[in-house]
Scaffold this active site. Structure first.
Site, PDB file in Angstrom:
ATOM      1  N   SER A  60       0.677  -1.300   0.402  1.00  0.00           N
ATOM      2  CA  SER A  60       0.051  -0.193  -0.121  1.00  0.00           C
ATOM      3  C   SER A  60       0.601   0.800  -0.366  1.00  0.00           C
ATOM      4  CB  SER A  60      -1.045   0.204   1.093  1.00  0.00           C
ATOM      5  OG  SER A  60      -1.761  -1.339   1.597  1.00  0.00           O
TER       6      SER A  60
HETATM    7  N1  SAH Z   1      -0.676  -4.562   3.894  1.00  0.00           N
HETATM    8  C1  SAH Z   1       0.010  -5.336   3.116  1.00  0.00           C
HETATM    9  C2  SAH Z   1      -1.197  -4.951   1.920  1.00  0.00           C
HETATM   10  C3  SAH Z   1      -0.804  -6.141   0.316  1.00  0.00           C
HETATM   11  S1  SAH Z   1      -1.789  -5.729  -0.272  1.00  0.00           S
HETATM   12  C4  SAH Z   1       0.724  -4.522   2.848  1.00  0.00           C
HETATM   13  O1  SAH Z   1       0.975  -3.522   4.002  1.00  0.00           O
HETATM   14  O2  SAH Z   1       1.983  -4.539   2.248  1.00  0.00           O
HETATM   15  C5  SAH Z   1      -3.387  -6.392   0.725  1.00  0.00           C
HETATM   16  C6  SAH Z   1      -3.175  -8.543   0.250  1.00  0.00           C
HETATM   17  O3  SAH Z   1      -4.304  -8.846   0.955  1.00  0.00           O
HETATM   18  C7  SAH Z   1      -2.644  -8.692  -1.098  1.00  0.00           C
HETATM   19  O4  SAH Z   1      -1.490  -9.596   0.656  1.00  0.00           O
HETATM   20  C8  SAH Z   1      -3.271 -10.334  -0.664  1.00  0.00           C
HETATM   21  O5  SAH Z   1      -3.394 -11.264  -1.175  1.00  0.00           O
HETATM   22  C9  SAH Z   1      -4.050 -10.106   0.821  1.00  0.00           C
HETATM   23  N2  SAH Z   1      -5.333 -10.942   0.777  1.00  0.00           N
HETATM   24  C10 SAH Z   1      -6.569 -10.561  -0.071  1.00  0.00           C
HETATM   25  N3  SAH Z   1      -7.739 -11.363   0.357  1.00  0.00           N
HETATM   26  C11 SAH Z   1      -7.750 -11.699   1.627  1.00  0.00           C
HETATM   27  C12 SAH Z   1      -7.982 -12.817   2.544  1.00  0.00           C
HETATM   28  N4  SAH Z   1      -9.517 -13.298   1.815  1.00  0.00           N
HETATM   29  N5  SAH Z   1      -7.962 -13.487   3.168  1.00  0.00           N
HETATM   30  C13 SAH Z   1      -6.477 -12.792   3.701  1.00  0.00           C
HETATM   31  N6  SAH Z   1      -5.590 -11.790   2.777  1.00  0.00           N
HETATM   32  C14 SAH Z   1      -5.977 -11.878   1.932  1.00  0.00           C
END
Ligand code: SAH
Length: 213
Positions: A60
């Site tokens: 993000s």
């Molecule tokens: N907080 C992260 C943002 C990553 S983007 C950072 O700082 O890098 C969002 C993440 O949510 C992705 O890695 C994606 O795989 C995960 N995601 C999406 N749906 C999900 C679910 N149902 N359960 C767990 N993770 C999920």
């Protein structure tokens, strides 16, 4: 590139964009963002933009990490236990872990979780537990949570996340499809009543169901 001065510039930009919580700004100034990226991209770590982390996912934008953390800290009373949905790179996790005693984080893509675990270890953050699972169901065995923060956007708020909020607990979550807004949802005391505030427009990857090995 990775110096304290570069991070100070990032923090100044966050302030210019309206982030005011000094605890959040201090932690963002102290946390290396470049280690959460693959080497080929690490030179862009301190730009205020979302960056790819593989598997179609993104780290993000710093502004949104700061903003969601600030919203969580300011809306909650005591924050002892926090659940993050979507560990991704682990950057948001590492920010939370420096502000909250206990952090739990769920990720559905195993290789992302493995990398995140290694980075959190590298930073010496030991107050984090990670789980490979579909975070749309929360992590009921570790709940209730004083705060839940989702970094992936469902079309509708999963009821399991609401159920896992402690009394007066708060959920910060992007909601929507092509158009998304950040929602701040508070459990009213220990009742099953929830108060929702719709905040700013945002752009997150979707909350998907199931897991990937
Ligand atoms: N907080 C992260 C943002 C990553 S983007 C950072 O700082 O890098 C969002 C993440 O949510 C992705 O890695 C994606 O795989 C995960 N995601 C999406 N749906 C999900 C679910 N149902 N359960 C767990 N993770 C999920």
């Amino acid at each position: 590139m990775t110096s304290q001065r570069t991070r100070q510039r990032l923090v100044q930009r966050l302030k210019d964009q309206g982030v005011t919580d000094i605890r959040v700004l201090d932690v963002m100034a102290a946390t290396p963002r470049h280690i959460f990226l693959d080497e080929a991209l690490s030179h862009r770590a301190y730009e205020d933009t979302a960056l790819p982390i593989g598997f179609g996912q993104t780290l993000s934008q710093p502004y949104i990490v700061a903003r969601m953390t600030e919203i969580l800290l300011n809306a909650a009373g005591k924050l002892q236990r926090v659940l993050e949905v979507g560990t991704g790179s682990g950057y948001q996790t590492s920010i939370l872990a420096q502000l909250v005693p206990q952090v739990f984080s769920v990720e559905r893509i195993k290789p992302l979780q493995d990398k995140a675990r290694e980075r959190l270890r590298q930073l010496g953050l030991r107050n984090v537990e990670l789980k490979h699972a579909d975070g749309g169901f929360g992590w009921p065995e570790r709940g209730l949570y004083d705060g839940i923060l989702s970094t992936a956007a469902p079309r509708q708020v999963p009821p399991e996340l609401l159920e896992q909020l402690a009394p007066n607990g708060v959920l910060v979550i992007p909601v929507g499809g092509d158009e998304q807004h950040l929602h701040l949802i508070m459990r009213d005391g220990d009742s099953d009543k929830f108060v929702t505030q719709v905040l700013e427009p945002v752009r997150f990857v979707p909350l998907l169901s199931g897991v990937t090995r």
